[in-house]
Design a protein around this motif. Structure first.
Motif, mmCIF file in Angstrom:
data_model
loop_
_atom_site.group_PDB
_atom_site.id
_atom_site.type_symbol
_atom_site.label_atom_id
_atom_site.label_comp_id
_atom_site.label_asym_id
_atom_site.label_seq_id
_atom_site.Cartn_x
_atom_site.Cartn_y
_atom_site.Cartn_z
ATOM 1 N N ALA A 111 34.629 55.874 -38.608
ATOM 2 C CA ALA A 111 34.268 54.966 -37.517
ATOM 3 C C ALA A 111 33.256 55.616 -36.581
ATOM 4 N N THR A 112 33.378 56.925 -36.353
ATOM 5 C CA THR A 112 32.431 57.639 -35.488
ATOM 6 C C THR A 112 31.068 57.709 -36.149
ATOM 7 N N VAL A 113 31.056 57.988 -37.457
ATOM 8 C CA VAL A 113 29.792 58.042 -38.202
ATOM 9 C C VAL A 113 29.125 56.669 -38.174
ATOM 10 N N ALA A 114 29.933 55.620 -38.352
ATOM 11 C CA ALA A 114 29.388 54.260 -38.346
ATOM 12 C C ALA A 114 28.767 53.924 -37.000
ATOM 13 N N ARG A 115 29.417 54.369 -35.901
ATOM 14 C CA ARG A 115 28.858 54.100 -34.584
ATOM 15 C C ARG A 115 27.539 54.833 -34.381
ATOM 16 N N LYS A 116 27.497 56.104 -34.824
ATOM 17 C CA LYS A 116 26.264 56.872 -34.713
ATOM 18 C C LYS A 116 25.146 56.220 -35.523
ATOM 19 N N LEU A 117 25.515 55.744 -36.701
ATOM 20 C CA LEU A 117 24.521 55.102 -37.551
ATOM 21 C C LEU A 117 24.073 53.771 -36.950
ATOM 22 N N SER A 118 24.979 53.074 -36.305
ATOM 23 C CA SER A 118 24.617 51.824 -35.641
ATOM 24 C C SER A 118 23.584 52.071 -34.545
ATOM 25 N N ALA A 119 23.797 53.125 -33.773
ATOM 26 C CA ALA A 119 22.824 53.485 -32.726
ATOM 27 C C ALA A 119 21.469 53.807 -33.342
ATOM 28 N N LEU A 120 21.499 54.540 -34.446
ATOM 29 C CA LEU A 120 20.246 54.936 -35.092
ATOM 30 C C LEU A 120 19.529 53.730 -35.699
ATOM 31 N N ALA A 162 26.887 56.542 -24.823
ATOM 32 C CA ALA A 162 27.322 56.972 -26.156
ATOM 33 C C ALA A 162 26.163 56.924 -27.153
ATOM 34 N N TYR A 163 25.351 55.856 -27.085
ATOM 35 C CA TYR A 163 24.203 55.744 -27.996
ATOM 36 C C TYR A 163 23.181 56.847 -27.721
ATOM 37 N N GLY A 164 22.969 57.156 -26.437
ATOM 38 C CA GLY A 164 22.052 58.241 -26.114
ATOM 39 C C GLY A 164 22.532 59.571 -26.666
ATOM 40 N N ASN A 165 23.824 59.808 -26.565
ATOM 41 C CA ASN A 165 24.398 61.037 -27.107
ATOM 42 C C ASN A 165 24.272 61.077 -28.634
ATOM 43 N N ASP A 166 24.473 59.917 -29.275
ATOM 44 C CA ASP A 166 24.359 59.857 -30.736
ATOM 45 C C ASP A 166 22.939 60.167 -31.196
ATOM 46 N N LEU A 167 21.956 59.629 -30.491
ATOM 47 C CA LEU A 167 20.558 59.877 -30.865
ATOM 48 C C LEU A 167 20.174 61.337 -30.615
#
Length: 316
Positions: free
Chosen positions: A78-87, A35-40
């Motif tokens: 929540a999805t934006v927060a997860r993406k931002l957490s990965a970043l 999921a983190y790889g996809n977010d980045l």
């Protein structure tokens, strides 16, 4: 309706090194790493479109534009927060690896999250649910043991269905769990759950064993580990038998475990340890459940808040 995040791929040695770091050093699960790889990859697609050619060139304004774009596409907070957490984790990794001089996420604001309170069962509903399986059959004894253990120890359904025989010590009254990220924790097992497990092991499990059965604790009729899907189906059936008129999912017993412990005076840190939460803030949501319950009780029973016929409050 929220947007469905598209899948991206990215060919970047820095991202590859970061994902390997998450898996090997941080111990994150494969699903989380993916999921983190996809977010980045998602944010990198946006940055390239804005003319950014390397991570060292990322600025706050670029990321604020990306977050605005996500908001326009109706991504859930929540999805934006997860993406931002990965970043954020990746930005700190780049600083540590001296790819970037400063953290480009340092001054970036996170979206405000309104966390939905977890549902729970009342103590009386839990009792009815635990009594629902037919204990005249091996499957019923198995289901009773699974429900008792899940409520007694606050297990995730994946942890429950994946337990091997050697993880449970009934003499000492504990179960050894390997949870998210393969993190180990030891959780107490209550006396009623111990009794249910002993009956299952003595009477029911031997009848479910087949020639190729392994060391799985809870077995299906084919002698293999009971799947999460089958447990969920059985749980809904038992909830209907118990006359519970609300959606009963496996996580509901875990939520009820934590809420009932807190309501009876358990320490929040102890609950965090038993649930296997890495961050105390995840456990703190149960304090909101408790507060919500107290407010409901106050409104129902306090003489200054009780309603009289006609809808008016009692007079002072």
């Amino acid at each position: 309706m929220s947007a469905t995040p598209p899948r991206y791929t990215i060919s970047d040695p820095l991202v590859d090194d970061f994902l390997l770091y998450l898996e090997t050093e941080r111990g994150l699960s494969n699903n989380t790493v993916e999921a983190y790889g996809n977010d980045l990859a998602h944010v990198w697609e946006y940055l390239k479109a804005k003319g950014v050619m390397e991570w060292a060139g990322v600025e706050r304004k670029h990321l604020e534009g990306w977050m605005s774009e996500l908001a326009k596409l109706d991504y859930e907070p929540a999805t934006v927060a997860r993406k931002l957490s990965a970043l954020r984790m990746f930005a700190k990794f780049l600083v540590r690896e001296r790819v970037c001089v400063k953290d480009f996420c340092e001054l970036l604001d996170s979206p405000k999250l309104h966390r939905k309170l977890p549902g729970t069962l009342s103590a009386e509903e839990v009792e009815r649910l635990l009594d629902a399986p037919d204990e005249d059959s091996p499957q019923g004894l198995r289901d009773r043991a699974m429900l008792e253990l899940m409520y007694s120890s606050g297990l995730r359904v994946s942890e429950l269905c994946g337990l091997p025989l050697q993880a449970v010590d009934l003499d000492e009254g504990f179960v050894r769990i390997f949870g998210k990220g393969s993190k180990e924790r030891v959780v107490p097992v209550g006396s009623k759950a111990v009794t249910a497990l002993e009956r299952y092991l003595d009477v029911a499990r031997p009848k479910l064993v087949k020639p190729r059965t392994g060391s799985d604790l809870f077995l299906s009729q084919w002698g293999r580990a009971l799947s999460r899907k089958t447990f969920w189906v059985n749980l809904r059936r038992h909830a209907a038998t118990a006359g519970i008129n609300k959606p009963v999912k496996p996580h509901l017993l875990r939520h009820s475990f934590a809420t009932h412990l807190l309501e009876n005076g358990a320490d929040l840190r102890a609950i965090q340890e038993m649930l296997g939460h890495a961050d105390i803030s995840t456990t703190q949501i149960y304090t909101a459940v408790k507060t919500d319950s107290l407010a409901s009780q106050h409104a129902q029973f306090h003489p200054r808040r009780k309603q009289v016929s006609g809808g008016d409050e009692t007079a002072d």
